[in-house]
Motif scaffolding. Sequence first.
Motif, PDB file in Angstrom:
ATOM      1  N   THR A 132       0.827  -1.210   0.000  1.00  0.00           N
ATOM      2  CA  THR A 132       0.000   0.000   0.000  1.00  0.00           C
ATOM      3  C   THR A 132       0.863   1.263   0.000  1.00  0.00           C
ATOM      4  O   THR A 132       1.819   1.353   0.789  1.00  0.00           O
ATOM      5  CB  THR A 132      -0.896   0.005   1.261  1.00  0.00           C
ATOM      6  N   THR A 134       0.721   5.865  -0.987  1.00  0.00           N
ATOM      7  CA  THR A 134      -0.138   7.054  -0.978  1.00  0.00           C
ATOM      8  C   THR A 134       0.083   7.856  -2.258  1.00  0.00           C
ATOM      9  O   THR A 134       1.224   7.959  -2.723  1.00  0.00           O
ATOM     10  CB  THR A 134       0.231   7.948   0.231  1.00  0.00           C
ATOM     11  N   ASP A 185       5.954   8.849  -3.001  1.00  0.00           N
ATOM     12  CA  ASP A 185       7.200   8.971  -2.241  1.00  0.00           C
ATOM     13  C   ASP A 185       7.452   7.658  -1.495  1.00  0.00           C
ATOM     14  O   ASP A 185       6.647   7.249  -0.647  1.00  0.00           O
ATOM     15  CB  ASP A 185       7.115  10.127  -1.241  1.00  0.00           C
ATOM     16  N   PHE A 186       8.579   7.018  -1.792  1.00  0.00           N
ATOM     17  CA  PHE A 186       8.964   5.763  -1.154  1.00  0.00           C
ATOM     18  C   PHE A 186       9.930   6.032  -0.004  1.00  0.00           C
ATOM     19  O   PHE A 186      10.831   6.867  -0.140  1.00  0.00           O
ATOM     20  CB  PHE A 186       9.693   4.843  -2.154  1.00  0.00           C
ATOM     21  N   HIS A 221      14.555   2.524   3.883  1.00  0.00           N
ATOM     22  CA  HIS A 221      14.947   2.384   5.288  1.00  0.00           C
ATOM     23  C   HIS A 221      16.086   1.409   5.441  1.00  0.00           C
ATOM     24  O   HIS A 221      16.347   0.575   4.575  1.00  0.00           O
ATOM     25  CB  HIS A 221      13.749   1.960   6.142  1.00  0.00           C
ATOM     26  N   TYR A 274       0.267   1.801   9.604  1.00  0.00           N
ATOM     27  CA  TYR A 274       0.693   1.742   8.207  1.00  0.00           C
ATOM     28  C   TYR A 274       1.671   0.585   7.977  1.00  0.00           C
ATOM     29  O   TYR A 274       1.813   0.099   6.870  1.00  0.00           O
ATOM     30  CB  TYR A 274       1.367   3.057   7.797  1.00  0.00           C
TER      31      TYR A 274
HETATM   32  C1  LIG Z   1      -2.566   3.565   3.748  1.00  0.00           C
HETATM   33  C2  LIG Z   1      -1.049   3.371   3.662  1.00  0.00           C
HETATM   34  C3  LIG Z   1      -0.289   4.290   2.972  1.00  0.00           C
HETATM   35  C4  LIG Z   1       1.106   4.134   2.882  1.00  0.00           C
HETATM   36  N1  LIG Z   1       1.839   5.045   2.175  1.00  0.00           N
HETATM   37  C5  LIG Z   1       3.178   4.872   2.040  1.00  0.00           C
HETATM   38  C6  LIG Z   1       3.945   5.758   1.219  1.00  0.00           C
HETATM   39  O1  LIG Z   1       3.421   6.667   0.573  1.00  0.00           O
HETATM   40  N2  LIG Z   1       5.296   5.542   1.145  1.00  0.00           N
HETATM   41  C7  LIG Z   1       5.903   4.500   1.833  1.00  0.00           C
HETATM   42  O2  LIG Z   1       7.132   4.338   1.721  1.00  0.00           O
HETATM   43  N3  LIG Z   1       5.192   3.650   2.610  1.00  0.00           N
HETATM   44  C8  LIG Z   1       3.859   3.808   2.714  1.00  0.00           C
HETATM   45  N4  LIG Z   1       3.125   2.929   3.473  1.00  0.00           N
HETATM   46  C9  LIG Z   1       3.857   1.916   4.261  1.00  0.00           C
HETATM   47  C10 LIG Z   1       4.233   0.693   3.437  1.00  0.00           C
HETATM   48  O3  LIG Z   1       3.070   0.094   2.874  1.00  0.00           O
HETATM   49  C11 LIG Z   1       4.930  -0.314   4.377  1.00  0.00           C
HETATM   50  O4  LIG Z   1       6.105   0.249   4.919  1.00  0.00           O
HETATM   51  C12 LIG Z   1       5.237  -1.627   3.717  1.00  0.00           C
HETATM   52  O5  LIG Z   1       5.601  -2.558   4.720  1.00  0.00           O
HETATM   53  C13 LIG Z   1       6.369  -1.525   2.723  1.00  0.00           C
HETATM   54  O6  LIG Z   1       6.500  -2.772   2.087  1.00  0.00           O
HETATM   55  P1  LIG Z   1       7.879  -3.509   1.929  1.00  0.00           P
HETATM   56  O7  LIG Z   1       7.664  -4.521   0.850  1.00  0.00           O
HETATM   57  O8  LIG Z   1       8.994  -2.508   1.785  1.00  0.00           O
HETATM   58  O9  LIG Z   1       8.120  -4.227   3.330  1.00  0.00           O
HETATM   59  P2  LIG Z   1       7.367  -5.528   3.910  1.00  0.00           P
HETATM   60  O10 LIG Z   1       7.588  -6.703   3.040  1.00  0.00           O
HETATM   61  O11 LIG Z   1       5.967  -5.171   4.229  1.00  0.00           O
HETATM   62  O12 LIG Z   1       8.178  -5.755   5.251  1.00  0.00           O
HETATM   63  C14 LIG Z   1       9.501  -6.333   5.211  1.00  0.00           C
HETATM   64  C15 LIG Z   1      10.315  -5.829   6.379  1.00  0.00           C
HETATM   65  O13 LIG Z   1      10.550  -4.440   6.190  1.00  0.00           O
HETATM   66  C16 LIG Z   1      10.247  -3.735   7.366  1.00  0.00           C
HETATM   67  N5  LIG Z   1       9.690  -2.437   7.004  1.00  0.00           N
HETATM   68  C17 LIG Z   1       8.638  -2.197   6.161  1.00  0.00           C
HETATM   69  N6  LIG Z   1       8.434  -0.855   6.071  1.00  0.00           N
HETATM   70  C18 LIG Z   1       9.364  -0.269   6.850  1.00  0.00           C
HETATM   71  C19 LIG Z   1       9.693   1.078   7.154  1.00  0.00           C
HETATM   72  N7  LIG Z   1       9.004   2.091   6.639  1.00  0.00           N
HETATM   73  N8  LIG Z   1      10.745   1.323   7.999  1.00  0.00           N
HETATM   74  C20 LIG Z   1      11.477   0.305   8.535  1.00  0.00           C
HETATM   75  N9  LIG Z   1      11.229  -1.014   8.268  1.00  0.00           N
HETATM   76  C21 LIG Z   1      10.184  -1.278   7.452  1.00  0.00           C
HETATM   77  C22 LIG Z   1       9.220  -4.600   8.074  1.00  0.00           C
HETATM   78  O14 LIG Z   1       9.325  -4.382   9.446  1.00  0.00           O
HETATM   79  C23 LIG Z   1       9.634  -5.998   7.715  1.00  0.00           C
HETATM   80  O15 LIG Z   1      10.591  -6.472   8.633  1.00  0.00           O
HETATM   81  C24 LIG Z   1       1.739   3.047   3.547  1.00  0.00           C
HETATM   82  C25 LIG Z   1       0.955   2.103   4.230  1.00  0.00           C
HETATM   83  C26 LIG Z   1      -0.424   2.263   4.294  1.00  0.00           C
HETATM   84  C27 LIG Z   1      -1.249   1.235   5.023  1.00  0.00           C
END
Ligand SMILES: Cc1cc2nc3c(=O)[nH]c(=O)nc-3n(C[C@H](O)[C@H](O)[C@H](O)COP(=O)(O)OP(=O)(O)OC[C@H]3O[C@@H](n4cnc5c(N)ncnc54)[C@H](O)[C@@H]3O)c2cc1C
Length: 314
Positions: free
Chosen positions: A90, A92, A108-109, A112, A305
């Motif tokens: 998900t 934004t 915006d991503f 981390h 989130y």
């Molecule tokens: C309504 C909504 C809007 C969102 N908008 C945005 C946006 O605009 N931009 C954005 O970047 N994210 C946004 N997010 C957050 C994003 O969906 C999550 O951070 C998501 O987990 C990222 O997916 P991934 O595949 O990187 O990590 P995942 O596969 O979900 O998680 C893998 C690992 O990464 C870690 N992880 C995930 N995100 C973070 C983080 N931010 N910091 C530190 N560790 C992390 C987890 O703890 C886990 O260990 C939003 C979430 C929601 C629900």
Amino acid sequence: MTSTTQTLPLLLEEVECVRVERLSPSFVRVELASPALADFGVDGRLYDQRIKLIFPATPGGPLPSFEGADESWFYTWLDKPVEERGHMRTYTVRDVVGEGADTRLVVDFIVHEGECGPGGTWGANARVGDRLMLLGPRRGMPYGGIEFIPGDARTLLVVGDETAVPAVAAILEQLADDARGHVFLEVPFADDVLTLRHPDGVVVRWFPRDGDPRGEALHAAALDHLGTTPHRLEVSDDEVDPDLWETPGHSSSGEDVDATSRAVGHDFDGLYAWIAGESKVVTALRRALVKDLGIDRHQVAFMGYWRVGVAMKS
Ligand SMILES: Cc1cc2nc3c(=O)[nH]c(=O)nc-3n(C[C@H](O)[C@H](O)[C@H](O)COP(=O)(O)OP(=O)(O)OC[C@H]3O[C@@H](n4cnc5c(N)ncnc54)[C@H](O)[C@@H]3O)c2cc1C
């Protein structure tokens, strides 16, 4: 590039990354384009409009096809092996630029440190020409995905971490000029503090962690603003619902929003609170606002989130 889903009430389209900009150590901005985005839109303001992105299972790998998709597209997609379906996450809509077939969505991503999932990995390595699947609202059709609903609130309290900064930035840009309130934003580093456009009556404060524990300064500042103690963020890991989503319209815990409303001790009349970020930090604020301060649940939206250590479900 194909437009596959003319018959669906939403957009489910392959998009191409046409611009990449590193905004700061932790933010990468991309623009996603497709002629099909000519049909992107909602009735009214986008505010914190969420979308879904589907990343390939391996970087640069194939994307799932939705050719001929019908209403059962989600389950059909979920039934495919992960190498074929990729990963849905998900995000934004930070902004919409261009128009017609040149419409582009700005996302915006967060980049981390530590374990990174498919979304963060894609953002960190984004290149012009990369492709994704995007799921979002089709103009004129109901879609949902906007949680910022302040109604006739007279003052706002907005709290978020770095994953919520894109949503908060978009909300602030779309507020009425006479809006009033306080915004508390946590980011990884001082260099991640961005310049945001906002009405004069809204005060924005930034809390760079710079290595300090996640959420603590943010939590303390938000509670201090509401005039309460204690300020320590104390929630055990097993009390945290990674999918925490408590808004006036939806409760992930199954709570009845009307049954949990009660009279308040402080004067929070006219307040609307929107709080999003890491689920443990949001859980702690929820406890303080709803349970300790008795703020009416109709006045607040609490959204987890993401959750430390948990890969988000599609
Ligand atoms: C309504 C909504 C809007 C969102 N908008 C945005 C946006 O605009 N931009 C954005 O970047 N994210 C946004 N997010 C957050 C994003 O969906 C999550 O951070 C998501 O987990 C990222 O997916 P991934 O595949 O990187 O990590 P995942 O596969 O979900 O998680 C893998 C690992 O990464 C870690 N992880 C995930 N995100 C973070 C983080 N931010 N910091 C530190 N560790 C992390 C987890 O703890 C886990 O260990 C939003 C979430 C929601 C629900």
